[in-house]
Design an enzyme around this catalytic site. Sequence first.
Site, PDB file in Angstrom:
ATOM      1  N   LYS A  20       0.766  -1.192  -0.042  1.00  0.00           N
ATOM      2  CA  LYS A  20       0.044   0.060  -0.005  1.00  0.00           C
ATOM      3  C   LYS A  20       0.863   1.191   0.208  1.00  0.00           C
ATOM      4  CE  LYS A  20      -2.785   0.823   3.672  1.00  0.00           C
ATOM      5  NZ  LYS A  20      -2.389   2.295   4.281  1.00  0.00           N
ATOM      6  N   SER A  21       1.786   1.369   0.823  1.00  0.00           N
ATOM      7  CA  SER A  21       2.822   2.426   1.228  1.00  0.00           C
ATOM      8  C   SER A  21       3.512   2.668  -0.391  1.00  0.00           C
ATOM      9  CB  SER A  21       3.893   2.269   2.006  1.00  0.00           C
ATOM     10  OG  SER A  21       3.143   2.012   3.253  1.00  0.00           O
ATOM     11  N   ARG A  25       3.122   5.945  -3.247  1.00  0.00           N
ATOM     12  CA  ARG A  25       4.011   6.608  -3.932  1.00  0.00           C
ATOM     13  C   ARG A  25       4.408   6.815  -5.367  1.00  0.00           C
ATOM     14  NH1 ARG A  25       4.248   5.759   1.641  1.00  0.00           N
ATOM     15  NH2 ARG A  25       5.437   6.687   2.958  1.00  0.00           N
ATOM     16  N   GLY A  92      -4.854   8.101   5.452  1.00  0.00           N
ATOM     17  CA  GLY A  92      -3.797   9.156   6.222  1.00  0.00           C
ATOM     18  C   GLY A  92      -2.630   9.431   5.282  1.00  0.00           C
ATOM     19  N   GLN A 167       4.936   9.312   7.417  1.00  0.00           N
ATOM     20  CA  GLN A 167       3.925  10.236   6.541  1.00  0.00           C
ATOM     21  C   GLN A 167       4.425  11.805   6.812  1.00  0.00           C
ATOM     22  OE1 GLN A 167      -0.109   9.055   7.934  1.00  0.00           O
ATOM     23  NE2 GLN A 167       0.169   7.117   6.759  1.00  0.00           N
ATOM     24  N   ASP A 319       1.665  -1.178  11.928  1.00  0.00           N
ATOM     25  CA  ASP A 319       0.583  -1.766  11.353  1.00  0.00           C
ATOM     26  C   ASP A 319       0.178  -3.056  11.879  1.00  0.00           C
ATOM     27  OD1 ASP A 319      -0.025   0.842  10.283  1.00  0.00           O
ATOM     28  OD2 ASP A 319       0.782   0.382   8.373  1.00  0.00           O
ATOM     29  N   LYS A 346      -4.336   5.907  14.760  1.00  0.00           N
ATOM     30  CA  LYS A 346      -4.497   5.240  13.359  1.00  0.00           C
ATOM     31  C   LYS A 346      -6.077   5.105  13.030  1.00  0.00           C
ATOM     32  CE  LYS A 346      -0.157   4.096  12.949  1.00  0.00           C
ATOM     33  NZ  LYS A 346       0.600   4.959  11.951  1.00  0.00           N
ATOM     34  N   ARG A 392      -7.487  -3.234   9.428  1.00  0.00           N
ATOM     35  CA  ARG A 392      -6.754  -3.938   9.979  1.00  0.00           C
ATOM     36  C   ARG A 392      -7.312  -4.757  11.273  1.00  0.00           C
ATOM     37  NH1 ARG A 392      -2.574  -3.569   6.967  1.00  0.00           N
ATOM     38  NH2 ARG A 392      -2.000  -1.742   6.018  1.00  0.00           N
TER      39      ARG A 392
END
Length: 431
Positions: A20-21, A25, A92, A167, A319, A346, A392
Amino acid sequence: MIELTSITGLRGKVEIPGDKSISHRCIMLGSIADGTTEVHNFLQGADCRATIDCFRKLGIEIENNGSSVVVHGKGIHGLNAPSEILDVGNSGTTTRLISGILAGQPFDSKLSGDASLNSRPMRRIIEPLTRMGANISSILRNGCAPLYISPGKLTGIHYDSPVASAQVKSCILLAGLYAEGETSVTEPSLSRNHTELMLKEFGADLHSMHELDSTKATVTIRPCQELYGQKITVPGDISSAAYFIAAGLLVPDSEIVIRNTGINPTRAGILKVCEDMGADITLLKQRIEGGEPIADILVRTSRLQGTTVEGDIIPTLIDEIPIIAVMAAMAEGTTVIKDAAELKVKETNRIETVVDNLKAMGCDITATDDGMIIHGGKGLHGATIHTLLDHRIAMAFSIAALVADGTTKILDSHCVDISYPTFYDTFEGLL
Ligand code: S3P
């Protein structure tokens, strides 16, 4: 809602969706690069779709054909003013990273998300961006989104971040692309470094440094005129793999291989915790692709022992704490999780959501100010799990359900769509 009961014998190979991260990006850097960026194994979760929608509203053409995405970048100064509010949904990462880019634009923009997102702290980016000369404010003056960003002349700063947050770090580095002079961020311990790795691949002038005799990490960026589109294959998300790692360890008579998983050390803290708990895990076919380390992870059913999770490892598994708590509930002995106050901000307050739901399943667990204490090994029973729409929590407690006596109901289980739309399908593939 989904109802789950206990099982035995999970066997087979699973392919985990893209990280996901990294997926976020790719869209962001691809949009402000020259030329096209081709992304394979892109995560089609709601959070990453929100990032695509935002950049489309900023005038970027993005083709999305399922798992592959092509971003037609327009260069560092190529974004257009959006004609409507940018909807960041539950994300976020979208909010904080895009704010760094928007702070450097010659037009106004507004960002807003869902109820959870609009209650998460944004002062952590408003404060450093303002110091750089950005015009960014919380519209309701409560330190949260909706945010309003208007043009400002940015100057590089050195920011000593009070939190180890990728972040926050990424937001400042992205604003640094548009600032005059050098921008640097020091964090108390190194958080995930995907922005740094990817910015370098795209041609940015950036360097990272670890302080001697300290856990502090500093990254410095200089403004740049051009980034260059890339071809990227996104590794499987270790945060998603974590549920299958736990399932393979906890469900009796299991042996599974989780393929093509990213094991970047700034993300792989869960593997260390599993090792400390006595897990039978082997990393196969370790390799580096696109600057990111990857492996296939072989997991076999194991008897786990309690452990202590604290300090610098926390940002590398933040996470994964909900699923680590589930493993701890099934492990012999006591597990202490501390230095993890970030859990409170979170998608939900994850100290509360984890503790309340594990208690409902019969676990002996106590919340602390910066974590939790779990006295494991007493077994879990079925319960109704209140996910509060936190993806999650839904996934972690779906794994708990597989080893609990009786039936567990996961309320609002559809929220897995945020980061892992095919979560329950992957599961069925192993039965
Ligand atoms: C993320 C950073 C982490 C993590 C989040 C994704 C990122 O948040 O919890 O899911 O992609 O940069 P923080 O930076 O707030 O710790």
